[in-house]
Design a protein around this motif. Structure first.
Motif, mmCIF file in Angstrom:
data_model
loop_
_atom_site.group_PDB
_atom_site.id
_atom_site.type_symbol
_atom_site.label_atom_id
_atom_site.label_comp_id
_atom_site.label_asym_id
_atom_site.label_seq_id
_atom_site.Cartn_x
_atom_site.Cartn_y
_atom_site.Cartn_z
ATOM 1 N N GLY A 273 5.599 1.745 7.831
ATOM 2 C CA GLY A 273 4.699 0.534 8.058
ATOM 3 C C GLY A 273 4.105 0.845 9.341
ATOM 4 O O GLY A 273 3.836 -0.434 9.786
ATOM 5 N N VAL A 274 3.966 1.946 10.179
ATOM 6 C CA VAL A 274 3.498 1.721 11.520
ATOM 7 C C VAL A 274 1.906 1.165 11.749
ATOM 8 O O VAL A 274 1.655 0.686 12.578
ATOM 9 C CB VAL A 274 3.629 3.290 12.074
ATOM 10 N N ILE A 275 1.189 1.530 10.432
ATOM 11 C CA ILE A 275 0.020 1.016 10.256
ATOM 12 C C ILE A 275 -0.244 0.030 9.291
ATOM 13 O O ILE A 275 0.392 0.334 8.120
ATOM 14 C CB ILE A 275 -1.114 1.932 9.973
ATOM 15 N N GLY A 309 -4.364 4.496 0.312
ATOM 16 C CA GLY A 309 -4.385 3.259 0.161
ATOM 17 C C GLY A 309 -4.857 2.277 1.287
ATOM 18 O O GLY A 309 -5.618 1.260 1.108
ATOM 19 N N ILE A 310 -5.008 2.775 2.465
ATOM 20 C CA ILE A 310 -5.322 1.914 3.649
ATOM 21 C C ILE A 310 -6.564 2.377 4.198
ATOM 22 O O ILE A 310 -7.421 1.647 4.368
ATOM 23 C CB ILE A 310 -4.216 2.163 4.839
ATOM 24 N N ASN A 350 10.508 3.519 -4.440
ATOM 25 C CA ASN A 350 11.157 4.774 -4.377
ATOM 26 C C ASN A 350 12.440 4.435 -3.241
ATOM 27 O O ASN A 350 12.225 3.504 -2.382
ATOM 28 C CB ASN A 350 10.609 5.783 -4.061
ATOM 29 N N VAL A 351 13.365 5.470 -3.325
ATOM 30 C CA VAL A 351 14.353 5.485 -2.247
ATOM 31 C C VAL A 351 13.823 5.514 -0.925
ATOM 32 O O VAL A 351 12.996 6.520 -0.653
ATOM 33 C CB VAL A 351 15.405 6.436 -2.777
ATOM 34 N N VAL A 355 8.251 -0.359 2.702
ATOM 35 C CA VAL A 355 6.943 -1.315 2.724
ATOM 36 C C VAL A 355 6.452 -1.152 1.415
ATOM 37 O O VAL A 355 6.640 -0.151 0.807
ATOM 38 C CB VAL A 355 6.220 -0.864 3.869
ATOM 39 N N CYS A 356 5.332 -1.671 1.045
ATOM 40 C CA CYS A 356 4.549 -1.668 -0.157
ATOM 41 C C CYS A 356 3.057 -1.286 0.107
ATOM 42 O O CYS A 356 2.381 -2.073 0.768
ATOM 43 C CB CYS A 356 4.588 -2.534 -0.766
ATOM 44 N N ILE A 357 2.508 -0.056 0.040
ATOM 45 C CA ILE A 357 1.301 0.429 0.193
ATOM 46 C C ILE A 357 0.502 0.753 -1.329
ATOM 47 O O ILE A 357 1.188 2.047 -1.612
ATOM 48 C CB ILE A 357 1.138 1.431 1.443
#
Length: 560
Positions: A273-275, A309-310, A350-351, A355-357
């Motif tokens: 999640g760096v972005i 997705g971003i 997942n393992v 974060v969720c993207i």
């Protein structure tokens, strides 16, 4: 390139065998001619003896007649004493053995050392290539002398010139004199002239060399395995070499040159999640401090995911690279390198995912109308982690196929960050091929209740993959095979609990083999198509892909 090299290698071995047969025939012809001359000399001697005056009885005359009859041939065409067949066969075997060893040496040097040898190269070309590798200058006429970088050599007055005549001496050695080891240094001229070349030399090539030396390609095997493979191909089947003739192989070969350094580069994975979802860099100051720490410990670079997705979140072909631009600029200023992952999958669930993207919003909207764009299990449950491979060639994404969507995304990245490709900051691009970016089916989703060591379920029940299966079964002549197995169990079943995977189960029947072959071929075809497009978009850049192999993840390197 690998196919071309194999073709060249194969051609060389065939040509060498043809030349060997021709040489053996020529040698036999020469020996036969020598035999004829020798026989003619015997005839002349016999004639002289017969015509000489003698006072002895007729027994001596009859003895000379017998000699002439034994030496003559029918028709008066001259005489010859043929060599024994066993000796001829031994000569042919020795010649064939020598030629085979030479062919293996040339093939091994081309395949593993990437030597620039011509197709019909001989032992002189091998010696010249080794001398150039050691930093010597070899002229076309065979004149050899050390380069300026080596400086003058004082070896007790021994000559430092390796000429074509000394090369000819090497070609006449017995088959046991072959390349057996890998040495990092060079040998004296005395050893060259006495044919004691025992290694492949690896110093920096001389700038005065007239013929360029092909650069070694990155090796993807471990040091020990690579060392064994090189010795087996270079050494060939000859084991009758004394210990004095075998160079001492170092316990660890020097690694290949990946990024201008003599060691394998180390890249650190940045947080997922760096972005953020707005394509903004989170905590730039804190990230800069962490990057400086990595630089201080001589880390070569970092790896970062470029999430589909971003970047293409709201509108098709509307790409937002702002956050990644700032990140790449920061990495470039610190003289670090980048490995970039083209992530076409969902992050979260997942393992290791913290974060969720999700996939782009416009893709989710299409999925609500047409859920068959996602992988589907036998019960009809969808998995929105990534797109089904059944739509690779279906124009269901607002007029584009999934392959076109992937290619447009990669092409936009290549154009947007052209300067980082040109200056070498981006050293490799890893292409996502499925769930978690790996080339595999999402057969074991935790969100559907899977727990280790369950076998999972087949993910081929969306309408597009079923249509593909129907075409394959009709082409096979069994249209009733257009279905998935009905006895393969559920996500948490064990193999012995199912009728399909148990010992002697349906997997080994006609239908089972057909279905598994089709199921695996769809996976291979998807990876081949996406990687072909990636090679087109990132021409000249190292391309990587993650492959899931039975509980382990391997990064496969593809050179382009």
């Amino acid at each position: 390139m690998a196919t071309d090299m194999q073709r060249l290698i194969g051609t060389s071995e065939e040509d060498d065998e043809e030349e060997m047969d021709m040489d053996v025939k020529e040698e036999d012809d020469d020996e036969e001619e020598n035999g004829e001359k020798h026989g003619r000399r015997q005839v002349m001697v016999g004639v002289d003896v017969c015509t000489a005056p003698s006072s002895s009885n007729n027994n001596q005359f009859q003895h000379q007649q017998e000699i002439q009859e034994q030496a003559g041939t029918p028709g008066g065409g001259g005489v010859r004493r043929s060599r024994p067949l066993e000796e001829k066969e031994r000569t042919k075997l020795r010649e064939r053995h020598r030629r085979a060893i030479t062919a293996r040496i040339l093939a091994g040097l081309r395949r593993h050392g990437n030597y620039n040898l011509r197709v019909r190269a001989d032992i002189n070309d091998v010696i010249a290539a080794l001398a150039r590798e050691a930093g010597w200058v070899v002229l076309p006429d065979g004149t050899t002398f050390p380069s300026r970088s080596q400086g003058s050599r004082t070896a007790g007055g021994a000559s430092s010139m390796v000429t074509s005549s000394s090369s000819h001496m090497v070609s006449q050695q017995t088959p046991s004199t072959s390349l057996r080891g890998v040495s990092s240094g060079y040998r004296s001229s005395v050893e060259y002239n006495t044919c004691q070349m025992k290694g492949v030399f690896m110093p920096t090539p001389s700038p005065y060399d007239l013929s360029p030396i092909a650069q070694s390609q990155p090796s993807l095997v471990e040091d020990g395995r690579e060392q064994t493979e090189i010795q087996s191909h270079i050494g060939g089947p000859v084991d009758a070499v004394s210990d004095k003739q075998i160079a001492d192989v170092p316990p660890k070969l020097p690694e290949r040159d990946f990024s201008g350094t003599p060691y394998v580069p180390v890249y650190v994975m940045l947080p997922l999640g760096v972005i953020n979802l707005k394509c903004e860099l989170i905590d730039p100051d804190g990230l800069l401090k962490q990057l400086r720490v990595l630089k201080s410990i001589n880390v070569d670079g970092v790896m970062v995911d470029c999430w589909w997705g971003i970047v293409e979140a709201h509108t098709p072909q509307d790409y937002n690279w702002n956050g990644y631009k700032k990140l790449f600029q920061m990495v470039s200023e610190l003289k670090l390198k980048l490995q970039v992952v083209m992530s076409f999958h969902e992050c979260g669930g997942n393992v290791g995912d913290d974060v969720c993207i999700p996939l782009p919003h416009w893709v989710a909207e299409i999925g609500r109308i047409n859920p068959h764009i996602f992988f589907t299990d036998r019960e009809g449950r969808r998995n929105p982690e990534c797109l089904s491979w059944g739509i690779d060639k279906e124009r269901v994404l607002r007029g584009r196929t999934a392959l076109e969507v992937y290619f447009d995304y990669m092409r936009s990245f290549r154009v947007e960050f052209d300067e980082f490709f040109q200056n070498g900051v981006i050293s490799m691009v890893v292409v996502g091929l499925g769930p978690c970016g790996e080339l595999r089916y999402p057969s074991c989703p935790v969100k559907h209740g899977w727990r280790y060591p369950g076998i999972g379920e087949f993910q081929c029940y969306d309408q597009y993959l079923l249509k593909n299966l129907r075409k394959a079964s009709e082409a096979r002549g069994h249209s009733f095979w257009a279905r998935g197995p009905d006895n393969a169990g559920s996500y948490n079943s064990r193999p012995h609990e199912t009728g399909f995977f148990c010992d002697g189960g349906d997997y080994n029947g006609y239908y089972g083999r057909f279905f598994l072959n089709w199921y695996s071929q769809v996976l291979v075809d998807h990876g081949d198509r996406v990687l072909s497009l990636a090679k087109l978009a990132f021409e000249g850049t190292c391309i990587g892909a993650k492959v899931f192999t039975g509980g382990t993840r391997q990064l496969v390197m593809l050179l382009s």
